[in-house]
Design an enzyme around this catalytic site. Structure first.
Site, PDB file in Angstrom:
ATOM      1  N   SER A 111       0.626  -1.231  -0.115  1.00 27.19           N
ATOM      2  CA  SER A 111       0.024  -0.098  -0.218  1.00 27.19           C
ATOM      3  C   SER A 111       0.953   1.114   0.086  1.00 27.19           C
ATOM      4  O   SER A 111       0.353   2.571  -0.346  1.00 27.19           O
ATOM      5  CB  SER A 111      -0.676   0.222   1.061  1.00 27.19           C
ATOM      6  N   LYS A 137       0.094   3.916  -2.441  1.00 31.94           N
ATOM      7  CA  LYS A 137      -0.975   4.863  -2.352  1.00 31.94           C
ATOM      8  C   LYS A 137      -0.147   5.896  -2.247  1.00 31.94           C
ATOM      9  O   LYS A 137      -0.817   7.421  -2.279  1.00 31.94           O
ATOM     10  CB  LYS A 137      -2.562   4.877  -1.562  1.00 31.94           C
ATOM     11  N   SER A 153      -5.627   3.989   4.815  1.00 33.05           N
ATOM     12  CA  SER A 153      -5.227   2.981   3.769  1.00 33.05           C
ATOM     13  C   SER A 153      -6.263   2.058   3.097  1.00 33.05           C
ATOM     14  O   SER A 153      -6.238   1.358   2.275  1.00 33.05           O
ATOM     15  CB  SER A 153      -4.001   1.964   4.450  1.00 33.05           C
TER      16      SER A 153
END
Length: 379
Positions: A60, A63, A115
């Site tokens: 993640s 991101k 997230s």
């Protein structure tokens, strides 16, 4: 302008009382990561690394790119996004429901705080029409940043054999993203509240998964990531005494402590010299015009990174003419200030004129005005 006729030497001691307490750590830390980088934003150099160019799953931390692009679009048009079924995603979430409406900037908050994979999908589809099209935007931006060993497939960072990056590339991404004010502000927040457009009464506060914001006082932001295949991933930033580092660890079971150890090491090794001469001021005599002198001011330059124990040895030297010749216009460069260490030039800033002077100048010196008064009186 004639060659420099005079030199004023000023040796500045940059060490402040607070810096005496800086870490005296000299040994390199032991890090548990499969790959890591300690990257200095101010000079673009790596000061510690393990497998920095090894292609790995970023999870993640992906991101960072998705939220940056989303915020850029939101800054120009923070449009309302209706969450649809094709935006749903497995894994971590900001728990959007089909039919709910939020703004692009809220989706960025959902990504950086919770997230949210759903937020990443919603932003990607809203901006580009599909996750696949959005990945093209991500890869194009990666190329601009200089991320040579990175390829994005998903906006969320969910595992894909063709979705990969490196510790070094992720450091470049974080450094680049921090230049965006909206991103820098968002990533530094411990919490963010989203007020839904629909339903109108819905308001949700999301806590940042980045515990380093509470664990380390100099932390300025970052992004966590985890999948079974990628392991624990963390990209963070920290700033102390004007010096900024970015730290990246990939597949690291002890990431919080490793980031702190790496920052302590970096801040014990380096110091920042802020080349800001915007408060510097002097008057230089002027000939050939009506003004007897010209006001001159300094400018601001880029920060310079030096070894920590050498900061007090940096010399600041002012170069300026004994006098100037009219015409001198506002903004003309009339000198410079140089920063040197052990005889080597580190940086320089310009000295610029802040008043206008020539034979047509309406702003006349007091002596010229007195002379004209008596001359006119005799006529």
């Amino acid at each position: 302008m004639k060659k420099i006729l005079s030199v004023v030497l000023v040796v500045v001691t940059f060490v402040s009382a607070t810096q005496i307490t800086a870490f005296a750590q000299s040994d390199k830390p032991t890090v548990n990561a499969q790959a890591c980088v300690l990257y200095c934003v101010d000079d673009g150099k790596v000061y510690f690394s393990i497998n920095e160019n090894k292609k790995m799953k970023p999870a993640s931390t992906t991101k960072l790119m998705t939220s940056l692009i989303t915020l850029e679009y939101a800054d120009s048009a923070d449009k309302v996004v209706t969450f649809t079924k094709d935006m749903t995603a497995e894994g971590s979430s900001m728990y959007l429901k089909v039919g709910e409406k939020v703004r692009l900037s809220d989706l960025a908050a959902g990504m950086m705080m919770a997230s949210g994979n759903d937020a990443a999908n919603a932003a990607a589809i809203s901006i580009a029409g599909s996750a696949e099209k959005f990945s093209e935007l991500m890869n194009n931006r990666a190329a601009v940043i200089g991320m040579k060993n990175t390829h994005f497939v998903t906006p969320s960072g969910l595992d894909d054999e063709n979705h990969y990056s490196t510790a070094y590339d992720m450091a470049l991404l974080m450094s680049y993203a921090l230049e965006n004010e909206s991103f820098a502000k968002l990533t530094s927040q411990k919490k963010a509240t989203v007020e839904f457009v629909e339903p109108v009464s819905k308001k949700t506060t999301y806590s940042n998964h980045n515990r380093l914001l509470s664990m380390y006082e100099y932390c300025t932001g970052g992004k966590t990531g985890y999948t079974m295949a990628a392991g624990r991933c963390l990209v963070s930033s920290a700033k102390k005494y004007g010096l900024t580092f970015v730290c990246v660890t990939l597949n690291d079971r002890n990431d919080w402590n490793d980031h702190i150890a790496l920052y302590n090491y970096g801040f014990s090794q380096l110091a920042c010299v802020e080349c800001d001469d915007s408060d510097y001021y002097l008057e230089i005599p002027c000939t050939g015009g009506d003004d007897e002198s010209i006001s001159v001011t300094g400018t601001k330059g880029k920060n310079v990174v030096v070894p920590f124990d050498k900061k007090g040895s940096v010399e600041r030297t002012v170069y300026a003419d004994n006098f100037l010749y009219a015409p001198v216009k506002d903004g003309d460069v009339v000198g410079r200030i140089e920063y040197t260490l052990d005889g080597k030039k580190l940086a320089s800033t310009n000295l610029i004129a802040v008043e206008y002077s020539n034979s047509q100048n309406k702003t006349k010196s007091i002596w010229t005005k007195i002379k004209e008064f008596f001359t006119y009186g005799k006529e």
